[in-house]
Design an enzyme around this catalytic site. Structure first.
Site: not given
Lengths: 258, 258
Positions: A52, A54, A113, A205
């Site tokens: 999901r 952002d 990622y 992040r």
């Protein structure tokens, strides 16, 4: 009637979306895909996504799934039809079938990622929308030493967006953090590859924001281990900007595919 | 008073510019640079560029020069000041001094352009603004055989935009055409590297448009040699779209730099 699952591999430029998850009145990846699927398949479709992401976060290899109804067009023409309906910032790269009960979210073994950083005084040009310009030199060796503290299974509460704490376990398994110099469109970038079983809200992040603190010399490498052990969000570094992050790849058991 | 030359290395995203060359009332690279230089140096400045790129064409390593007046700020702060004044789609990567009489255009020994192609049925996502999606598979070996016909010094009249014919010699020297598979931001691209001493108007785009005709199987490799010998624009292929082309690098004699 078949009960196979349809799986789509999807890429998107996060700039034009209010994130992955459907939200009334906002343009989201899930909303745009479900709308296009509804038009092509002539029935309401609800999809599940592997990550999901952002608002502002990109994807190269997002995976979404939904139950097949037996009435699908051939897979190749399904991709083509969907791409004709979505904006050019959302691309269905392929469609395939998986076993009944397959879920892009629950069946995933690991997620990768990549976060792109541009060090130094020269602003990025071609990479300005997919990389964070940190403006100063980065000490990659210090960042690599700091990253070692995070590898393995840990309580990553310190690396979870504060508003999402208390919503379940904060234990996750990090398999790899690799930090390398590379080039994209001729521009020097630092690529942070992060692979783990699953990620908390903003976890990548916050990890990258913390690694950059170390890379800029504001913190030393061992600080990251202490932040992890504290389990307190305020002990870790700032959340790196969304536009530098891309959901790169999702791994599934080979035997899922039909 | 010094009579050195100031040299800027400049990158830009061609989408927002009506080409390199200054034109009244239009946003151009030269116009934007000269405006910013005028503000920083507090006097009118006229720059010369190594390549007069068309509207929509990008640059990674465009080179521009102008005579020093002796009143410049230090070179590093010159770049920084200019980058603060230009849009984020125009970046001054560095500033340096060259010998008196240096001209970014006349002193150049060779220019390298790169053209990015995306073959196959899946639309590009991250590369959609810097690559031409040709939608079908490309036969790279056939393209390489066709390209061999163009290497060397030739009259390239067949590869010059019709509106620019008759404005001087159409002889140019092509040193290299290299065609390779690569990845940018994880997406498969075909990169056509073209190096030569100088290029006619639209020459790289007509070469690439012709190579794509061969790669798609519409023409055979020897056709490109016949098109060259005809010296007629209509004998060559179509002009490839501007947004796939990037002025990559310009080569100068080592001894020019101060």
């Amino acid at each position: 009637m078949t009960d196979r699952t349809v799986v789509l591999h999807v890429s998107y430029d996060g700039a034009g979306f209010s994130g992955f998850a459907r939200q009334p009145g906002l343009r989201t990846v899930q909303g745009e895909l479900e709308h296009a699927l509804g038009v092509v398949l002539r029935q309401p479709v609800e999809v599940v996504g592997a990550g999901r992401t952002d608002a502002g976060v990109h994807a190269l290899g997002q995976v979404v799934s939904f139950p097949a109804t037996g009435a699908e067009p051939p897979l190749e023409s399904l991709s083509r039809s969907l791409n004709a309906l979505t904006g050019e910032d959302l691309v269905v790269a392929s469609a395939s079938f998986a076993e009944p009960g397959f879920s892009a979210r629950r069946s995933a073994l690991a997620r990768e990622y990549r976060y792109f950083l541009v060090p130094g005084p020269v602003p990025p040009l071609f990479t300005r929308k997919t990389a964070w310009w940190v403006k100063r030199p980065l000490n990659l060796d210090a960042m690599r030493r700091a990253a070692e503290h995070l590898i393995g299974e840990h309580d990553f509460a310190a690396f979870c967006a504060a508003e999402s704490l208390g919503k379940g376990s904060t234990f996750r398994r990090l398999d790899l953090i690799e930090i390398a110099s590379d080039r994209e469109m001729g521009e020097h970038v630092v690529v942070v590859r992060v692979i783990g079983n699953a990620f908390l809200h903003s976890m990548v992040r916050i990890i990258v924001g913390s690694l950059v603190e170390v890379g800029l010399g504001r913190k030393d490498a061992s600080w990251l281990g202490e932040a992890l052990q504290s389990r307190k969000r305020e002990a870790a570094g700032p959340t790196a900007p969304a536009h530098g992050l891309t959901l790169w790849h999702v791994e599934y058991p080979e035997e899922c595919w039909l």
